[in-house]
Design a protein around this motif. Structure first.
Motif, PDB file in Angstrom:
ATOM      1  N   SER A  42     -10.626   5.132  -1.007  1.00  0.00           N
ATOM      2  CA  SER A  42     -10.762   3.725  -0.618  1.00  0.00           C
ATOM      3  C   SER A  42     -11.504   2.948  -1.705  1.00  0.00           C
ATOM      4  O   SER A  42     -12.368   3.490  -2.381  1.00  0.00           O
ATOM      5  CB  SER A  42     -11.522   3.625   0.702  1.00  0.00           C
ATOM      6  OG  SER A  42     -10.790   4.262   1.718  1.00  0.00           O
ATOM      7  N   HIS A  83      -5.459  11.632   2.859  1.00  0.00           N
ATOM      8  CA  HIS A  83      -6.412  10.532   2.736  1.00  0.00           C
ATOM      9  C   HIS A  83      -7.441  10.790   1.661  1.00  0.00           C
ATOM     10  O   HIS A  83      -7.797  11.930   1.399  1.00  0.00           O
ATOM     11  CB  HIS A  83      -7.163  10.375   4.059  1.00  0.00           C
ATOM     12  CG  HIS A  83      -6.849   9.098   4.765  1.00  0.00           C
ATOM     13  ND1 HIS A  83      -5.779   8.968   5.596  1.00  0.00           N
ATOM     14  CD2 HIS A  83      -7.470   7.897   4.759  1.00  0.00           C
ATOM     15  CE1 HIS A  83      -5.761   7.728   6.089  1.00  0.00           C
ATOM     16  NE2 HIS A  83      -6.784   7.069   5.598  1.00  0.00           N
ATOM     17  N   LYS A 101       0.812  -1.223   0.000  1.00  0.00           N
ATOM     18  CA  LYS A 101       0.000   0.000   0.000  1.00  0.00           C
ATOM     19  C   LYS A 101       0.847   1.276   0.000  1.00  0.00           C
ATOM     20  O   LYS A 101       0.309   2.365  -0.130  1.00  0.00           O
ATOM     21  CB  LYS A 101      -0.851   0.045   1.287  1.00  0.00           C
ATOM     22  CG  LYS A 101      -2.134  -0.696   1.261  1.00  0.00           C
ATOM     23  CD  LYS A 101      -2.883  -0.459   2.585  1.00  0.00           C
ATOM     24  CE  LYS A 101      -3.202   0.986   2.868  1.00  0.00           C
ATOM     25  NZ  LYS A 101      -4.524   1.466   2.489  1.00  0.00           N
ATOM     26  N   ASN A 142      -6.259   0.062  -0.870  1.00  0.00           N
ATOM     27  CA  ASN A 142      -5.900   1.053  -1.883  1.00  0.00           C
ATOM     28  C   ASN A 142      -4.445   1.468  -1.659  1.00  0.00           C
ATOM     29  O   ASN A 142      -3.883   1.194  -0.596  1.00  0.00           O
ATOM     30  CB  ASN A 142      -6.795   2.294  -1.744  1.00  0.00           C
ATOM     31  CG  ASN A 142      -6.788   2.830  -0.319  1.00  0.00           C
ATOM     32  OD1 ASN A 142      -7.187   2.137   0.615  1.00  0.00           O
ATOM     33  ND2 ASN A 142      -6.305   4.044  -0.137  1.00  0.00           N
ATOM     34  N   ARG A 151       2.034   2.311   2.752  1.00  0.00           N
ATOM     35  CA  ARG A 151       1.383   2.936   3.905  1.00  0.00           C
ATOM     36  C   ARG A 151       2.428   3.448   4.886  1.00  0.00           C
ATOM     37  O   ARG A 151       3.402   2.743   5.179  1.00  0.00           O
ATOM     38  CB  ARG A 151       0.502   1.896   4.605  1.00  0.00           C
ATOM     39  CG  ARG A 151      -0.349   2.421   5.773  1.00  0.00           C
ATOM     40  CD  ARG A 151      -1.242   1.278   6.248  1.00  0.00           C
ATOM     41  NE  ARG A 151      -2.034   1.559   7.421  1.00  0.00           N
ATOM     42  CZ  ARG A 151      -3.300   1.969   7.392  1.00  0.00           C
ATOM     43  NH1 ARG A 151      -3.885   2.212   6.240  1.00  0.00           N
ATOM     44  NH2 ARG A 151      -3.979   2.153   8.503  1.00  0.00           N
ATOM     45  N   SER A 161      -7.677  -0.395   4.428  1.00  0.00           N
ATOM     46  CA  SER A 161      -8.354  -0.347   3.137  1.00  0.00           C
ATOM     47  C   SER A 161      -7.365  -0.768   2.034  1.00  0.00           C
ATOM     48  O   SER A 161      -6.177  -0.478   2.114  1.00  0.00           O
ATOM     49  CB  SER A 161      -8.891   1.057   2.885  1.00  0.00           C
ATOM     50  OG  SER A 161      -7.875   2.022   3.066  1.00  0.00           O
TER      51      SER A 161
HETATM   52 MG    MG Z   1      -7.442   3.670   4.411  1.00  0.00          MG
END
Ligand code: MG
Ligand code: AMP
Length: 334
Positions: A144, A224, A49, A138, A51, A136
């Protein structure tokens, strides 16, 4: 690596059992899951991701008895929420059990726990035979995914498997409630509203980050839900623009009025509850707040596919699901 596509929850669960990462549908959005107790597998989620490492994951359970494997204790308010709502689009932040690796909680001593009510998610989670941490599915920062095709668009070749289900029912992420404080704090609005939570535990309140304070929910610190297009929120005045209009407001009108007047037809989109007078390249008028929530992330992605530069989003009343929708719209517009 090719991403394996399947409609079979047991086949998808095999990847989790072997330390892989699997995208799966829930009633909120698609999640990207790995075995919570397998730190190496959890690390793959962050990598796939992109992330930020300080953003913790939510652990998903297929049955209530799995909560005891994740939480050191279940505070009384959490007991009440579980009894009243689970399975639900509701995540409870609890003190984490020692065995849960810090990789899953981004170093926090707490863990978010949720039991999805989506039948295919439940089948998948039970077949995994372990709680599954899943943010999520994505790329970080993007809207998302509410359909498996959106997962494919962001993550094909970066994850082991996608469990293909229908488009998600709600379309916004779960409500997150911190149950480790005296009064439960809503860290993120979702389909389970503050009003509904207060019926069960009246002391529940919304969390607000105070200036200078580190946010309790690390997700609040990151960009986000953003399409490539610029997102602009409009309320009433957006519908009556003409050359002879004036403007009064709190924000610089350049973003709102002038963009609106000049670039509408060719490269702007609109989503909201009422039919706008102006013509947009792409217009989505929703029949209810629930439909708006269901549609918004897919609409953002569709606008990106069409090269739309600006998306105008009508604001909604902030009660019930409207609070969750406004939270996502505001953050997309940041
Ligand atoms: Mg998320
Ligand atoms: P996502 O799964 O991408 O929707 O992100 C999960 C959200 O839940 C993020 O906003 C996190 O900050 C929040 N979250 C997850 N676990 C915790 C936790 N232990 N404490 C506070 N917030 C959490």
């Amino acid at each position: 690596m090719d991403t394996f596509l399947t409609k079979n929850p047991a086949a998808a669960a095999e990847f989790v059992k072997r330390g892989g990462v699997v995208a799966f549908p829930t009633e909120t959005v698609y999640g990207l899951g790995a075995n919570v107790f397998d730190a190496a597998a959890v690390a793959k989620i962050f990598e796939a991701k992109r992330r930020p490492a300080d953003n913790p994951l939510i652990a998903h359970v297929g049955s209530l008895d799995q909560i005891g494997r994740l939480a050191r204790e279940i505070p009384p308010a959490a007991e009440k929420f579980i009894a009243a709502f689970f399975p639900a689009p509701l995540t409870l932040v609890l003190p984490k059990a020692e065995k849960v690796p810090l990789a899953a909680t981004a170093g926090l001593a707490t863990i978010g726990v949720r039991m999805p009510r989506h039948p295919l998610a439940q089948e998948f989670l039970r077949a995994c035979e372990t709680p599954v941490v899943a943010p999520s599915a994505n790329l970080s920062g993007r809207p998302s995914p509410t359909a498996w095709e959106a997962v494919f668009e962001d993550l094909n070749g970066r994850i082991d498997c996608i469990l293909q289900g229908a488009a998600t029912e709600i379309g916004l992420e779960s409500t997150v409630v911190d149950c480790t404080t005296d009064a439960p704090l809503v860290l993120r609005a979702g389909a389970v509203s503050l009003e509904q939570l207060r019926e069960i535990v009246p002391a529940t309140r919304n969390y607000r980050v105070r200036p200078g304070e580190v946010a309790r929910s690390p997700g609040l610190r990151h960009r986000h839900y953003s399409p490539r297009a610029k997102v602009i929120l409009i309320s009433d005045f957006g519908f009556r623009i003409s050359d002879s209009s004036g403007f009064i407001g709190l924000r610089e009108p350049e973003n709102l009025i002038s963009d609106f007047g000049f670039r509408i037809s060719d490269s702007s989109g609109f989503i909201g509850l009422r039919e706008p007078e102006q013509k947009f390249a792409l217009t989505r008028v929703c029949g209810s707040v629930a439909e708006y929530a269901h549609e918004v992330f897919a609409f953002f992605r569709e606008c990106d596919h069409r090269g739309i530069a600006t998306i105008y989003c009508e604001t909604v009343d902030e009660s019930g699901l409207g609070a969750a929708l406004m939270d996502r719209l505001r953050r997309a517009a940041e």
